[in-house]
Design a protein around this motif. Structure first.
Motif, mmCIF file in Angstrom:
data_model
loop_
_atom_site.group_PDB
_atom_site.id
_atom_site.type_symbol
_atom_site.label_atom_id
_atom_site.label_comp_id
_atom_site.label_asym_id
_atom_site.label_seq_id
_atom_site.Cartn_x
_atom_site.Cartn_y
_atom_site.Cartn_z
ATOM 1 N N ARG A 52 0.916 -1.074 -0.115
ATOM 2 C CA ARG A 52 0.017 0.062 0.144
ATOM 3 C C ARG A 52 1.111 1.060 -0.146
ATOM 4 N N ARG A 53 0.240 2.365 -0.235
ATOM 5 C CA ARG A 53 0.933 3.771 -0.455
ATOM 6 C C ARG A 53 0.303 4.598 0.517
ATOM 7 N N PRO A 54 0.915 5.028 1.483
ATOM 8 C CA PRO A 54 0.341 6.069 2.689
ATOM 9 C C PRO A 54 -0.009 7.325 1.780
ATOM 10 N N MET A 55 -1.183 7.970 2.111
ATOM 11 C CA MET A 55 -1.567 9.441 1.927
ATOM 12 C C MET A 55 -2.472 10.038 2.746
ATOM 13 N N SER A 56 -1.835 11.456 3.272
ATOM 14 C CA SER A 56 -2.804 12.177 4.473
ATOM 15 C C SER A 56 -4.057 12.238 4.046
ATOM 16 N N ILE A 57 -4.883 12.436 4.975
ATOM 17 C CA ILE A 57 -6.128 12.949 4.661
ATOM 18 C C ILE A 57 -6.246 14.486 4.611
ATOM 19 N N ILE A 67 -8.263 13.240 -0.746
ATOM 20 C CA ILE A 67 -6.556 13.212 -0.496
ATOM 21 C C ILE A 67 -6.119 13.981 -1.482
ATOM 22 N N ILE A 68 -4.969 14.649 -1.338
ATOM 23 C CA ILE A 68 -4.216 15.248 -2.327
ATOM 24 C C ILE A 68 -2.721 14.647 -2.685
ATOM 25 N N TYR A 69 -2.603 14.343 -3.834
ATOM 26 C CA TYR A 69 -1.476 13.669 -4.107
ATOM 27 C C TYR A 69 -0.497 14.046 -5.388
ATOM 28 N N LYS A 70 0.828 13.638 -5.194
ATOM 29 C CA LYS A 70 1.590 14.291 -6.297
ATOM 30 C C LYS A 70 2.031 12.770 -7.045
ATOM 31 N N ILE A 71 2.155 12.751 -8.346
ATOM 32 C CA ILE A 71 2.614 11.672 -9.241
ATOM 33 C C ILE A 71 4.046 11.602 -8.908
ATOM 34 N N PHE A 72 4.620 10.521 -8.301
ATOM 35 C CA PHE A 72 5.911 10.111 -7.998
ATOM 36 C C PHE A 72 6.144 9.074 -8.673
ATOM 37 N N GLY A 73 5.731 7.990 -8.481
ATOM 38 C CA GLY A 73 6.058 6.739 -9.592
ATOM 39 C C GLY A 73 4.717 6.039 -9.941
ATOM 40 N N ASP A 74 4.850 4.738 -10.008
ATOM 41 C CA ASP A 74 3.910 3.978 -10.646
ATOM 42 C C ASP A 74 2.550 4.027 -9.935
ATOM 43 N N MET A 75 2.651 3.723 -8.709
ATOM 44 C CA MET A 75 1.431 3.573 -7.758
ATOM 45 C C MET A 75 0.392 5.079 -8.105
ATOM 46 N N THR A 76 1.221 6.032 -7.822
ATOM 47 C CA THR A 76 0.391 7.341 -7.837
ATOM 48 C C THR A 76 0.082 7.766 -9.197
ATOM 49 N N HIS A 77 0.921 7.262 -10.424
ATOM 50 C CA HIS A 77 0.441 7.352 -11.825
ATOM 51 C C HIS A 77 -0.877 6.515 -12.009
ATOM 52 N N GLY A 114 5.664 20.617 -0.603
ATOM 53 C CA GLY A 114 5.406 19.812 -1.488
ATOM 54 C C GLY A 114 4.062 19.210 -1.325
ATOM 55 N N VAL A 115 3.967 17.737 -1.093
ATOM 56 C CA VAL A 115 2.814 17.117 -0.884
ATOM 57 C C VAL A 115 2.414 17.138 0.341
ATOM 58 N N GLY A 116 3.319 17.563 1.270
ATOM 59 C CA GLY A 116 2.952 17.949 2.578
ATOM 60 C C GLY A 116 1.837 18.900 3.011
ATOM 61 N N GLU A 210 7.135 12.282 6.744
ATOM 62 C CA GLU A 210 6.840 11.327 5.742
ATOM 63 C C GLU A 210 8.005 10.279 5.467
ATOM 64 N N SER A 211 7.925 9.167 6.082
ATOM 65 C CA SER A 211 9.012 8.316 5.923
ATOM 66 C C SER A 211 8.512 7.137 4.875
ATOM 67 N N TYR A 212 9.137 6.507 4.378
ATOM 68 C CA TYR A 212 8.888 5.165 3.427
ATOM 69 C C TYR A 212 8.143 4.188 4.438
ATOM 70 N N MET A 213 6.866 3.803 3.954
ATOM 71 C CA MET A 213 6.114 2.902 4.778
ATOM 72 C C MET A 213 5.604 1.960 4.063
HETATM 73 C C1 LIG Z 1 2.227 9.259 6.586
HETATM 74 C C2 LIG Z 1 2.543 9.706 5.142
HETATM 75 C C3 LIG Z 1 1.650 10.492 4.457
HETATM 76 C C4 LIG Z 1 1.871 10.821 3.053
HETATM 77 N N1 LIG Z 1 0.847 11.683 2.686
HETATM 78 C C5 LIG Z 1 0.897 11.950 1.019
HETATM 79 C C6 LIG Z 1 0.087 12.789 0.453
HETATM 80 O O1 LIG Z 1 -0.789 13.330 1.121
HETATM 81 N N2 LIG Z 1 0.208 13.102 -0.903
HETATM 82 C C7 LIG Z 1 1.165 12.337 -1.403
HETATM 83 O O2 LIG Z 1 1.252 12.679 -2.781
HETATM 84 N N3 LIG Z 1 2.209 11.691 -0.923
HETATM 85 C C8 LIG Z 1 2.149 11.506 0.462
HETATM 86 N N4 LIG Z 1 3.115 10.636 1.110
HETATM 87 C C9 LIG Z 1 4.001 10.046 0.405
HETATM 88 C C10 LIG Z 1 3.663 8.732 -0.681
HETATM 89 O O3 LIG Z 1 3.319 7.926 0.224
HETATM 90 C C11 LIG Z 1 4.491 8.401 -1.804
HETATM 91 O O4 LIG Z 1 4.686 9.664 -2.562
HETATM 92 C C12 LIG Z 1 3.950 7.330 -2.510
HETATM 93 O O5 LIG Z 1 4.414 6.070 -1.754
HETATM 94 C C13 LIG Z 1 4.809 7.047 -3.775
HETATM 95 O O6 LIG Z 1 4.278 6.038 -4.507
HETATM 96 P P1 LIG Z 1 4.520 5.719 -6.090
HETATM 97 O O7 LIG Z 1 4.253 4.164 -6.103
HETATM 98 O O8 LIG Z 1 3.975 6.603 -7.012
HETATM 99 O O9 LIG Z 1 5.977 5.863 -6.094
HETATM 100 P P2 LIG Z 1 7.411 4.918 -5.768
HETATM 101 O O10 LIG Z 1 7.591 4.230 -7.162
HETATM 102 O O11 LIG Z 1 7.250 4.269 -4.624
HETATM 103 O O12 LIG Z 1 8.468 5.996 -5.469
HETATM 104 C C14 LIG Z 1 8.776 6.975 -6.665
HETATM 105 C C15 LIG Z 1 9.673 7.803 -6.173
HETATM 106 O O13 LIG Z 1 9.476 8.441 -4.884
HETATM 107 C C16 LIG Z 1 10.482 8.329 -3.507
HETATM 108 N N5 LIG Z 1 9.439 8.136 -2.650
HETATM 109 C C17 LIG Z 1 8.414 7.284 -2.427
HETATM 110 N N6 LIG Z 1 7.876 7.391 -1.339
HETATM 111 C C18 LIG Z 1 8.531 8.325 -0.557
HETATM 112 C C19 LIG Z 1 8.427 8.825 0.578
HETATM 113 N N7 LIG Z 1 7.489 8.492 1.625
HETATM 114 N N8 LIG Z 1 9.354 9.734 1.138
HETATM 115 C C20 LIG Z 1 10.181 10.393 0.145
HETATM 116 N N9 LIG Z 1 10.214 9.791 -0.932
HETATM 117 C C21 LIG Z 1 9.582 8.876 -1.431
HETATM 118 C C22 LIG Z 1 10.982 7.172 -4.201
HETATM 119 O O14 LIG Z 1 12.535 6.943 -3.586
HETATM 120 C C23 LIG Z 1 11.108 7.097 -5.731
HETATM 121 O O15 LIG Z 1 12.000 7.765 -6.206
HETATM 122 C C24 LIG Z 1 3.003 10.423 2.283
HETATM 123 C C25 LIG Z 1 3.901 9.384 2.960
HETATM 124 C C26 LIG Z 1 3.733 9.033 4.375
HETATM 125 C C27 LIG Z 1 4.550 8.172 5.019
#
Ligand SMILES: Cc1cc2nc3c(=O)[nH]c(=O)nc-3n(C[C@H](O)[C@H](O)[C@H](O)COP(=O)(O)OP(=O)(O)OC[C@H]3O[C@@H](n4cnc5c(N)ncnc54)[C@H](O)[C@@H]3O)c2cc1C
Length: 259
Positions: A52-57, A67-77, A114-116, A210-213
């Motif tokens: 799973r991927r964590p997202m703040s409420i 939720i408000i999220y930013k596209i980082f990687g595959d899951m957010t895409h 950022g997404v914080g 925001e740690s890896y979770m």
């Molecule tokens: C308690 C908590 C609340 C969060 N709330 C939000 C939110 O409200 N909106 C939001 O957009 N994101 C939030 N995040 C971060 C979000 O969970 C990650 O961006 C998401 O897991 C990325 O998933 P992905 O599969 O798209 O990317 P991945 O493929 O998992 O990662 C893509 C890239 O992002 C980096 N990355 C992934 N997760 C994190 C992370 N937690 N910290 C730093 N870098 C990371 C990886 O190193 C990689 O370079 C939160 C994280 C935590 C722990």
């Protein structure tokens, strides 16, 4: 805490790469206790991304969780490709909350990087007369107006909107007093800088980390951070470290150790 298959009611891009999703999640909405809490999302029912991927409420209104999220990687895409009417599986509400922002003698300074911004906007909605600072890399990532008259300060790393620089630059422009209390969420370098600032100026602060979770419920131990709680014993895992999913994500400023 509940696991719910929820129906998406809306999912739209609100700024460059930044999306807002609303979902109908009655059980999680009813159990929600306040800004700071998060959900853990499984967008698809397959083995491609089993974690799973964590997202703040960002808000709760009736049964609707946002939720408000930013596209980082595959899951957010993948999340961004979901349409209203489709379902996703979410676990929550998880984590603790920001406190004291509603006290009479507190002047809140809300800072999101950022997404914080999601949990920070959540506090903002309930606060009376807060100062809010939102930082982004560039203007296209902002979906609000820089509006210092109304105590909303936007910063951009490239100077394309609002104050050029990071959140610390914006703090220089606001009135900080003995009642000021910083509530912040964002990337670690920002939180680290704010921690130094708050301790140096003797300003109270709470930081959402925001740690890896992974699991979100304390089993996988993936989100561990070093914590200073004044009772650290040598080799004592539980005294020295903290699980962000269970103890956090919100910590008192001096409690966490960065980098
Ligand atoms: C308690 C908590 C609340 C969060 N709330 C939000 C939110 O409200 N909106 C939001 O957009 N994101 C939030 N995040 C971060 C979000 O969970 C990650 O961006 C998401 O897991 C990325 O998933 P992905 O599969 O798209 O990317 P991945 O493929 O998992 O990662 C893509 C890239 O992002 C980096 N990355 C992934 N997760 C994190 C992370 N937690 N910290 C730093 N870098 C990371 C990886 O190193 C990689 O370079 C939160 C994280 C935590 C722990």
């Amino acid at each position: 805490m509940y696991i719910e298959n929820v129906t998406i009611s809306s999912n739209e891009e609100i700024a460059m790469g930044i999306w807002r999703m609303s979902m109908n999640a009655p059980k999680i909405a009813a159990a929600y206790i306040g800004p700071g809490q998060f959900i853990n999302i499984l967008p698809n029912d397959n083995w491609e991304h089993p974690i799973r991927r964590p997202m703040s409420i960002a808000s709760v209104n009736g049964n609707i969780v946002e939720i408000i999220y930013k596209i980082f990687g595959d899951m957010t895409h993948q999340l961004s490709r979901k349409n209203s009417g489709e379902t996703i599986n979410i676990l929550g509400p998880l984590g603790n909350v920001f406190t004291e922002w509603d006290k009479k003698e507190v002047d809140p300074i809300l800072i999101g990087g950022g997404v914080g911004l999601a949990p920070i906007l959540n506090v903002y909605e309930s606060c009376k007369n807060p100062i809010m600072i939102i930082g982004a890399k560039t203007a296209a990532e902002h979906f609000m107006e820089h509006d210092p008259k109304n105590n909303i300060y936007l910063t951009t790393d490239d100077g394309s909107m609002g104050i050029a620089g990071n959140a610390l630059k914006a703090i220089d422009e606001i009135d900080v007093n003995e009642n000021s209390f910083i509530f912040a969420c964002g990337p670690e370098p920002m939180l680290h800088a704010l921690q130094k600032y708050a301790i140096g100026k003797n300003i109270r602060a709470q930081l959402s980390v925001e740690s890896y979770m992974g699991c979100g419920v304390g089993l996988c131990q993936g989100c561990v951070i070093e914590r200073q709680n004044g009772q650290v014993q040598k080799h004592s895992y539980h005294e020295k470290y903290s699980l962000v999913c269970l103890d956090g994500p919100v910590y008192e400023c001096s409690e966490v150790t960065f980098g």
